[in-house]
Each structure stands twice: as structure tokens, then as C-alpha cells.
Design a protein around this motif. Sequence first.
Motif, PDB file in Angstrom:
ATOM      1  N   GLU A  34      22.559 -15.906  -5.163  1.00  0.00           N
ATOM      2  CA  GLU A  34      22.089 -16.020  -6.552  1.00  0.00           C
ATOM      3  C   GLU A  34      22.713 -14.949  -7.448  1.00  0.00           C
ATOM      4  OE1 GLU A  34      19.531 -18.071  -8.417  1.00  0.00           O
ATOM      5  OE2 GLU A  34      20.425 -19.330  -6.880  1.00  0.00           O
ATOM      6  N   LYS A  35      23.996 -14.731  -7.301  1.00  0.00           N
ATOM      7  CA  LYS A  35      24.773 -13.776  -8.109  1.00  0.00           C
ATOM      8  C   LYS A  35      24.353 -12.320  -7.927  1.00  0.00           C
ATOM      9  CE  LYS A  35      25.881 -17.326 -11.414  1.00  0.00           C
ATOM     10  NZ  LYS A  35      25.717 -17.862 -12.736  1.00  0.00           N
ATOM     11  N   GLU A  36      23.520 -12.030  -6.936  1.00  0.00           N
ATOM     12  CA  GLU A  36      23.169 -10.656  -6.591  1.00  0.00           C
ATOM     13  C   GLU A  36      24.033 -10.241  -5.413  1.00  0.00           C
ATOM     14  OE1 GLU A  36      18.640  -9.736  -7.155  1.00  0.00           O
ATOM     15  OE2 GLU A  36      18.857 -11.707  -6.223  1.00  0.00           O
ATOM     16  N   PHE A  37      24.465  -8.986  -5.427  1.00  0.00           N
ATOM     17  CA  PHE A  37      25.320  -8.477  -4.357  1.00  0.00           C
ATOM     18  C   PHE A  37      24.481  -7.843  -3.251  1.00  0.00           C
ATOM     19  CE2 PHE A  37      28.440  -9.155  -7.520  1.00  0.00           C
ATOM     20  CZ  PHE A  37      29.659  -9.248  -6.863  1.00  0.00           C
ATOM     21  N   PHE A  38      24.796  -8.226  -2.016  1.00  0.00           N
ATOM     22  CA  PHE A  38      24.139  -7.684  -0.838  1.00  0.00           C
ATOM     23  C   PHE A  38      25.202  -7.166   0.112  1.00  0.00           C
ATOM     24  CE2 PHE A  38      21.104 -10.673  -2.525  1.00  0.00           C
ATOM     25  CZ  PHE A  38      19.883 -10.045  -2.346  1.00  0.00           C
ATOM     26  N   GLY A  39      24.786  -6.312   1.020  1.00  0.00           N
ATOM     27  CA  GLY A  39      25.702  -5.797   2.020  1.00  0.00           C
ATOM     28  C   GLY A  39      25.043  -5.737   3.377  1.00  0.00           C
ATOM     29  N   ILE A  40      25.866  -5.841   4.407  1.00  0.00           N
ATOM     30  CA  ILE A  40      25.430  -5.672   5.794  1.00  0.00           C
ATOM     31  C   ILE A  40      26.423  -4.702   6.425  1.00  0.00           C
ATOM     32  CG2 ILE A  40      25.200  -6.779   8.043  1.00  0.00           C
ATOM     33  CD1 ILE A  40      24.436  -9.349   6.686  1.00  0.00           C
ATOM     34  N   ILE A 151      24.847  -2.753  -4.847  1.00  0.00           N
ATOM     35  CA  ILE A 151      24.792  -3.560  -3.639  1.00  0.00           C
ATOM     36  C   ILE A 151      23.505  -3.230  -2.901  1.00  0.00           C
ATOM     37  CG2 ILE A 151      25.914  -4.072  -1.442  1.00  0.00           C
ATOM     38  CD1 ILE A 151      28.543  -3.135  -2.760  1.00  0.00           C
ATOM     39  N   LEU A 152      22.718  -4.263  -2.618  1.00  0.00           N
ATOM     40  CA  LEU A 152      21.491  -4.102  -1.838  1.00  0.00           C
ATOM     41  C   LEU A 152      21.872  -4.277  -0.371  1.00  0.00           C
ATOM     42  CD1 LEU A 152      19.128  -6.292  -4.034  1.00  0.00           C
ATOM     43  CD2 LEU A 152      19.394  -3.816  -4.076  1.00  0.00           C
ATOM     44  N   ASN A 153      21.803  -3.199   0.397  1.00  0.00           N
ATOM     45  CA  ASN A 153      22.190  -3.232   1.805  1.00  0.00           C
ATOM     46  C   ASN A 153      20.978  -3.616   2.653  1.00  0.00           C
ATOM     47  OD1 ASN A 153      24.851  -2.274   1.179  1.00  0.00           O
ATOM     48  ND2 ASN A 153      23.930  -0.276   0.860  1.00  0.00           N
ATOM     49  N   LEU A 154      21.134  -4.707   3.386  1.00  0.00           N
ATOM     50  CA  LEU A 154      20.011  -5.274   4.130  1.00  0.00           C
ATOM     51  C   LEU A 154      19.724  -4.517   5.416  1.00  0.00           C
ATOM     52  CD1 LEU A 154      20.753  -9.073   3.714  1.00  0.00           C
ATOM     53  CD2 LEU A 154      19.185  -7.649   2.407  1.00  0.00           C
ATOM     54  N   ASP A 155      18.457  -4.451   5.760  1.00  0.00           N
ATOM     55  CA  ASP A 155      17.989  -3.868   7.015  1.00  0.00           C
ATOM     56  C   ASP A 155      17.880  -5.016   8.015  1.00  0.00           C
ATOM     57  OD1 ASP A 155      16.721  -2.723   9.139  1.00  0.00           O
ATOM     58  OD2 ASP A 155      15.099  -1.831   7.962  1.00  0.00           O
TER      59      ASP A 155
END
Length: 167
Positions: A34-40, A151-155
Amino acid sequence: MDQEKLLTSLAEKTKMEQESDLGDLEQFLTFTIEKEFFGIRLLLVHEILKPVLITRIPNVEDYILGVINLRGEIIPIVDLKKRFHNTDSDIYPISRIVVVMLDEKRIGVLVDEVKQVVKIQKDFISYTTDDLSLNYSKMVESVSRYEDHLILNLDLEQIVNFVSATK
């Protein structure tokens, strides 16, 4: 002779600085939902797949799309868009399934688009607290800045736990 020692010393110092700089970096695979940036964390990413046939499973949470057969191993697929925004993901040609591995468990995460691998200085990573009042606060371990994006980095432990809890 002294000049040679000086050059050798400088070369060793530069090499040590470069190695210490590498220790101060974290690498993340970035993607959008949804156009939000995430990271792993890149070390946890097993592989990236184009969308394949997902077999639905009855009586599981609605954010579990189903399972896929990956070379003989059955892997659950999580729809993070459904989990975070309560809307179903549309699967497009640019959509991808990111297969992650944590504690001997493999899980696929459906994302809108994989962007790139980024290297971020540890100083630019802010670890979250429970105060974060987002739908997915428990699943975000840190926030980092890369170029113009947060960037929201996921747990991944939280993702694995909520998938395991539904089985």
C-alpha cells in the motif's frame, strides 16, 4: 624505508576502518505494501518468488492466504496487506512472495513490490517501543531512513508467532 612503513600503516588503518564501517551497517530487503516501505533483515530472506498457485486452507485467520509447495516443503503465505490494512491484496505481475526463514521455519510474505536491498548505518535505525500506535506496532522492530523514505523494519519473530498461533 620509513615511507614504506607509513604506507603500510595507512593501508592497514584504512582496511580496519572499512571493516569497522561494514560492522556498523545493517542490510534490509525493502518492499512496499500500500505504498508504504517495509524492510526485512537480508540475512533472514531465503528467496523471492513470483506469485504461484496458493492453496487455500479452511478455518484459518483471514490474513493467511493459504500454502504453497516449495520443492516439497509446505509453506504458509501471509498477506500483510490484509493483516495491516484489513483489505485483500491484489496479485499483480510485480507482486512477489518473500520467503523468510526464522528458527527453522519458512514463511512466505506476499508483498506488492520488492524494491531493493539497502545498507543502513546502525545510527540511522530507531528501535520502536510499545508506544507506537500503528495497526502493526508489534510487528515493527525498528524504523530507518533511506533517501527520502522511512522504512518500517518488520520483526519476523512476531510474524512467525502469529502464523504459528493460527495453526
